[in-house]
Design a protein around this motif. Structure first.
Motif, PDB file in Angstrom:
ATOM      1  N   UNK A   5       0.825  -1.201   0.000  1.00 12.37           N
ATOM      2  CA  UNK A   5       0.000   0.000   0.000  1.00 12.37           C
ATOM      3  C   UNK A   5       0.858   1.250   0.000  1.00 12.37           C
ATOM      4  N   UNK A   6       1.421   1.595  -1.135  1.00 13.79           N
ATOM      5  CA  UNK A   6       2.278   2.778  -1.184  1.00 13.79           C
ATOM      6  C   UNK A   6       1.459   4.069  -1.066  1.00 13.79           C
ATOM      7  N   UNK A   7       2.057   5.053  -0.432  1.00 15.68           N
ATOM      8  CA  UNK A   7       1.430   6.377  -0.321  1.00 15.68           C
ATOM      9  C   UNK A   7       1.951   7.231  -1.477  1.00 15.68           C
ATOM     10  N   UNK A   8       1.029   7.662  -2.338  1.00 18.33           N
ATOM     11  CA  UNK A   8       1.431   8.382  -3.551  1.00 18.33           C
ATOM     12  C   UNK A   8       0.845   9.792  -3.565  1.00 18.33           C
ATOM     13  N   UNK A   9       1.711  10.730  -3.935  1.00 19.53           N
ATOM     14  CA  UNK A   9       1.292  12.121  -4.139  1.00 19.53           C
ATOM     15  C   UNK A   9       1.109  12.306  -5.641  1.00 19.53           C
ATOM     16  N   UNK A  10      -0.073  12.761  -6.062  1.00 14.08           N
ATOM     17  CA  UNK A  10      -0.338  12.958  -7.490  1.00 14.08           C
ATOM     18  C   UNK A  10      -0.539  14.426  -7.815  1.00 14.08           C
ATOM     19  N   UNK A  11       0.071  14.873  -8.911  1.00  7.24           N
ATOM     20  CA  UNK A  11      -0.042  16.281  -9.319  1.00  7.24           C
ATOM     21  C   UNK A  11      -0.590  16.353 -10.736  1.00  7.24           C
ATOM     22  N   UNK A  12      -1.612  17.181 -10.934  1.00  2.83           N
ATOM     23  CA  UNK A  12      -2.257  17.323 -12.242  1.00  2.83           C
ATOM     24  C   UNK A  12      -2.287  18.804 -12.628  1.00  2.83           C
ATOM     25  N   UNK A  67      -1.640  18.044   1.697  1.00  6.31           N
ATOM     26  CA  UNK A  67      -0.853  17.348   2.724  1.00  6.31           C
ATOM     27  C   UNK A  67      -1.495  17.535   4.093  1.00  6.31           C
ATOM     28  N   UNK A  68      -1.938  18.763   4.350  1.00  2.00           N
ATOM     29  CA  UNK A  68      -2.525  19.020   5.660  1.00  2.00           C
ATOM     30  C   UNK A  68      -3.865  18.299   5.815  1.00  2.00           C
ATOM     31  N   UNK A  69      -4.698  18.311   4.767  1.00  2.00           N
ATOM     32  CA  UNK A  69      -5.999  17.613   4.849  1.00  2.00           C
ATOM     33  C   UNK A  69      -5.809  16.113   5.064  1.00  2.00           C
ATOM     34  N   UNK A  70      -4.769  15.555   4.432  1.00  2.04           N
ATOM     35  CA  UNK A  70      -4.541  14.109   4.554  1.00  2.04           C
ATOM     36  C   UNK A  70      -3.786  13.777   5.838  1.00  2.04           C
ATOM     37  N   UNK A  71      -3.248  14.804   6.475  1.00  2.65           N
ATOM     38  CA  UNK A  71      -2.500  14.573   7.718  1.00  2.65           C
ATOM     39  C   UNK A  71      -1.209  13.812   7.479  1.00  2.65           C
ATOM     40  N   UNK A  72      -0.569  14.078   6.345  1.00  3.03           N
ATOM     41  CA  UNK A  72       0.715  13.417   6.067  1.00  3.03           C
ATOM     42  C   UNK A  72       1.740  14.494   5.702  1.00  3.03           C
ATOM     43  N   UNK A  73       3.018  14.099   5.750  1.00  2.00           N
ATOM     44  CA  UNK A  73       4.067  15.031   5.337  1.00  2.00           C
ATOM     45  C   UNK A  73       4.736  14.468   4.086  1.00  2.00           C
ATOM     46  N   UNK A  75       7.651  13.647   3.717  1.00  2.00           N
ATOM     47  CA  UNK A  75       8.565  12.561   4.084  1.00  2.00           C
ATOM     48  C   UNK A  75       7.846  11.211   4.117  1.00  2.00           C
ATOM     49  N   UNK A  76       6.521  11.219   4.365  1.00  2.00           N
ATOM     50  CA  UNK A  76       5.755   9.965   4.435  1.00  2.00           C
ATOM     51  C   UNK A  76       5.485   9.361   3.062  1.00  2.00           C
ATOM     52  N   UNK A  77       5.571  10.195   2.027  1.00  2.00           N
ATOM     53  CA  UNK A  77       5.182   9.771   0.679  1.00  2.00           C
ATOM     54  C   UNK A  77       6.183   8.751   0.121  1.00  2.00           C
ATOM     55  N   UNK A  78       5.674   7.703  -0.539  1.00  2.00           N
ATOM     56  CA  UNK A  78       6.565   6.693  -1.132  1.00  2.00           C
ATOM     57  C   UNK A  78       6.989   7.063  -2.544  1.00  2.00           C
ATOM     58  N   UNK A  79       6.097   7.728  -3.285  1.00  2.00           N
ATOM     59  CA  UNK A  79       6.453   8.132  -4.652  1.00  2.00           C
ATOM     60  C   UNK A  79       5.582   9.313  -5.057  1.00  2.00           C
ATOM     61  N   UNK A  80       6.075  10.060  -6.048  1.00  2.00           N
ATOM     62  CA  UNK A  80       5.347  11.211  -6.588  1.00  2.00           C
ATOM     63  C   UNK A  80       4.941  10.860  -8.014  1.00  2.00           C
ATOM     64  N   UNK A  81       3.706  11.215  -8.371  1.00  5.47           N
ATOM     65  CA  UNK A  81       3.239  10.976  -9.743  1.00  5.47           C
ATOM     66  C   UNK A  81       2.759  12.301 -10.309  1.00  5.47           C
ATOM     67  N   UNK A  82       3.034  12.537 -11.587  1.00  7.66           N
ATOM     68  CA  UNK A  82       2.630  13.809 -12.197  1.00  7.66           C
ATOM     69  C   UNK A  82       2.137  13.553 -13.613  1.00  7.66           C
ATOM     70  N   UNK A  83       1.127  14.315 -14.031  1.00 10.97           N
ATOM     71  CA  UNK A  83       0.667  14.223 -15.414  1.00 10.97           C
ATOM     72  C   UNK A  83       1.753  14.779 -16.330  1.00 10.97           C
TER      73      UNK A  83
END
Ligand code: KG4
Ligand code: ZN
Length: 363
Positions: A5-12, A67-73, A75-83
């Motif tokens: 269950x990786x934590x992913x940050x997505x940017x669009x 990040x604030x709404x999800x309550x994560x920083x 540093x917690x993210x496993x990978x970043x995804x971007x369009x």
């Protein structure tokens, strides 16, 4: 890297929505969107330079809120995804540059993601769709119909991480773009889709017979010998037909029956879209059809798609509207699939590709 269950940050940032989403596996943590739609209203369409500048202004605040709404920083993210495409070149550049900077600064892997495939991957986040699927996977034999201001495509999805094929697409305007342009002709506000949708309810879809683009036998061919545009769309001829129709009423000194024109135009678009999507599903053995894009909000599209898929024995899936329109959660959802399938991250040297083909799921 493989993780349950990786934590992913997505940017669009491919069009006018700056989206940042956080997803853990197939669980949606947050979907924060800032739209520059209001800044485009007076132009009657998205102005790329304005959209790019708005992304620049919105990106950091949207990221911080997500990040604030999800309550994560970070540093917690496993990978970043971007369009990384397809979309407006300058707009894509803002999200991609931000994502690269974040990846460099944090040392996290970066995934350069196809926007169209992400529109399908978002289905994994919708509880009503997840309930129909097994173990966090999309249904088998899946087709997708994407309709928005930027795209009109039919896709075949064998594997969201590995095998997506474009079956058909518009050869000129996108469906939503046609709604926006025709709304303008009729003196309605931008965006035109919701305005036409509402007005059409007061009109007759049979009042005026507008052309159905690319449905002539020479384009369609047969199942055995497909024509050159069997699953493709064209709306520019329809737009011209509406303009001529309005002009004819005006030249005759008659009041333009705007509700009838809106209903008849809408029917011409949606008749072809739904008929071709169902045809593609039948001919490719697709038993589930997922609807995506802003035009999925259209009440007549939902009605017609439901009727025609049901008649063909196809299951229709429509994610929640906040997931249908452009957002960062869809990018994170697809990123999570790539991570969980062991797909290698992108080389940071990649460039955004405004016409990234759908067969390229990530760069
Ligand atoms: O997905 P979206 O929010 O943004 C992109 O285009 O990327 O889609 C916006 C498009 C606009 O063209 C808008 O007119 C259309 O979706 N739209 C609709 C409706 N609501 C939004 N079109 C038809 N009927 C609607 N109810
Ligand atoms: Zn989109």
């Amino acid at each position: 890297m493989t993780s349950a269950e990786p934590l992913i940050l997505g940017i669009e940032s491919s069009c006018d929505e700056t989206g940042v989403g956080l997803v853990r596996g197939t669980e949606l943590l947050t979907n924060t969107v800032s739209s520059s739609m209001a800044e485009h209203v007076r132009f009657g369409g998205v102005i790329p330079e304005i959209a790019s500048r708005a992304h620049l202004d919105a990106l950091v605040p949207t990221l911080e809120k997500a990040l604030s709404d999800a309550g994560v920083s970070l540093a917690d993210v496993d990978a970043i995804a971007v369009t990384s495409g397809p979309g407006l070149a300058g707009a894509l550049m803002v999200g991609v540059s931000a994502a690269k900077a974040l990846a460099l600064a944090t040392g996290k892997p970066l995934y350069a993601i196809n926007h169209l495939v992400a529109h399908v991957g978002v289905g994994l986040l919708d509880p009503s769709i997840a309930a129909r699927s097994t173990a966090g996977a999309l249904p088998e034999n899946l087709g997708a119909l994407l309709v928005s201001g930027g795209h009109t495509e039919i896709l075949r999805v064998r594997s969201i991480a590995e095998d997506v094929v474009l079956l058909g697409a518009t050869i000129d305007d996108a469906a939503g773009e046609a709604f926006d342009k025709v709304a303008r002709l009729l003196g309605l506000s931008y965006p035109g889709g919701p305005a036409i949708d509402a007005l059409a309810r007061a009109g007759s879809a049979k009042a005026i017979r507008f052309p159905r683009g690319l449905t002539a036998p020479k384009y369609m061919g047969t199942a055995e010998a497909p024509g050159p545009h069997r699953y493709d769309f064209s709306f520019s001829g329809l737009k011209t037909a509406v303009a001529r129709c309005v002009e004819a009423f005006e030249a005759a000194g008659e009041e333009v029956p705007v509700a009838d024109v809106a209903a008849s135009f809408q029917e011409a678009v949606l008749d072809v879209i739904t008929a071709k999507a169902v045809l593609a599903c039948r001919e490719h053995g697709l038993t589930t059809l997922l609807l995506g894009g802003g035009v999925a909000a259209n009440s007549r599209l939902r009605e017609l798609a439901a009727q025609r898929t049901a008649a063909a024995g196809i299951t229709l899936l429509v994610p929640a509207m906040s997931l249908c329109t452009d957002n960062g959660a869809m990018v994170a959802a697809l990123g999570a699939q790539l991570v969980m399938n062991g797909v290698a991250p992108s080389d940071l040297a990649f460039a955004p590709d405004s016409s990234m083909p759908v067969s390229s799921i990530s760069l």
